[in-house]
Write an enzyme that holds these catalytic residues in place. Structure first.
Site, short mmCIF file in Angstrom:
data_model
loop_
_atom_site.label_atom_id
_atom_site.label_comp_id
_atom_site.label_asym_id
_atom_site.label_seq_id
_atom_site.Cartn_x
_atom_site.Cartn_y
_atom_site.Cartn_z
CG ASP A 83 57.38 52.79 41.10
OD1 ASP A 83 56.64 52.16 41.70
OD2 ASP A 83 58.77 52.54 40.50
CG HIS A 177 62.67 46.17 42.67
ND1 HIS A 177 62.69 46.19 43.74
CD2 HIS A 177 62.25 46.50 42.00
CE1 HIS A 177 61.22 46.74 44.02
NE2 HIS A 177 60.46 46.61 42.88
CG HIS A 205 56.76 46.35 42.28
ND1 HIS A 205 57.25 47.73 42.70
CD2 HIS A 205 55.41 46.85 41.98
CE1 HIS A 205 56.16 48.70 42.69
NE2 HIS A 205 55.00 48.13 42.84
#
Length: 285
Positions: A83, A177, A205
């Site tokens: 990732d 994130h 994400h």
């Protein structure tokens, strides 16, 4: 069963129109907890090792070999994914170690450079049967394409996929994130536009900052791979903190790490079932 190529897991979810959970490895106890949750749900899972995780363990190989070994013993399909690799050499190492997929993250690069490097990484991976995810964005920094307010342009996404040959695309649609509150608002219209324009699965994400209901709506609009890390880290950490608060004399780290591992299992199982559309989404307060 057991260690599976990511392509097989992703193809199954994309064909069914469901979401596929992809959860980040931190250390051995999270590996075991994530697989335990997948086994409890009876569903496939993608285990993700980030570049930051590899650095924490002094290199990719130690944590990769542990993850691959655990995946081989699982009773459900488990794939291992690299990732957010910004280091091209790390992507090649993951392929050579036997990962089922890699994500090269060139979102911080200028578009032409991103295309060049991503295409090179994809060619290397595809020659060895490895699935490739990439990210397209115009903003640098930690969040890259997932900085607040950034949205992936469908026309540019089509051109990027055609130029690089990637198998899945991480897109910017409103998530960010490392959010600790599930308050992000996804742009469902843009997800639908991207889904209509592209013939590869879409990846979300920053899903820790998105409510169950919003994730379910995103899957209905066309999202397939759902990445979760911070949300699950919270379950692990709270369980460790509670155990230590209740057992202040404990010195055996297996005791409190075991509590963290156990706390992952029901939430991983729940998320996988929510993404698959078989468990109702939790409503956020």
């Amino acid at each position: 069963m057991a260690l599976t190529n990511t392509r097989d897991i992703m193809d199954l979810a994309a064909k069914a129109g469901t979401g596929q959970g992809a959860f980040n490895v931190i250390h051995l106890e999270t590996i075991e907890g994530l697989i335990g949750g997948a086994e409890a749900a009876g569903r496939p899972v993608i285990l993700q090792i980030s570049e930051n995780c590899a650095k924490f363990h002094g290199g990719l190989e130690p944590v990769a070999l542990a993850t691959l070994a655990a995946a081989r013993k699982a009773s459900v399909p488990v794939s291992v994914h690299l990732d957010h690799a910004e280091d091209e050499a790390l992507a090649y190492q993951a392929v050579d170690l036997g990962f089922g997929s890699i994500m090269f993250d060139g979102a911080h690069l200028e578009y032409a450079h991103n295309v060049e490097v991503t295409a090179r990484v994809a060619a290397y991976a595809h020659a060895r049967g490895v699935y490739v995810e990439a990210e397209l964005g115009k903003v640098g920094g930690k969040d890259g394409a997932h900085a607040p307010g950034v949205l992936t342009d469908p026309a540019e996404a089509v051109a990027f996929v055609a130029a690089t040959g990637v198998d899945a695309l991480a897109v910017a649609v409103g998530s960010s994130h490392a959010m600790t509150e599930r308050s992000a608002a996804l742009n469902l219209v843009r997800i639908a536009e991207l889904k209509a324009a592209l013939d590869v699965p879409l990846v979300l994400h920053g899903s820790s900052g998105v409510s169950d209901e919003n994730i379910v709506a995103a899957i209905a609009a066309g999202m397939t791979k759902i990445n979760v890390s911070t949300h699950l880290n919270g379950f692990f950490t709270r369980a460790v903190r509670n155990y230590l608060d209740e057992n202040p004399a404990v010195v055996d780290s297996r005791k409190y790490l075991g509590a963290g591992r156990a706390a992952l299992i029901p939430e991983v199982s729940r998320l996988l079932n929510v993404f698959a559309g078989v468990t109702p989404a939790h409503k956020e307060a």
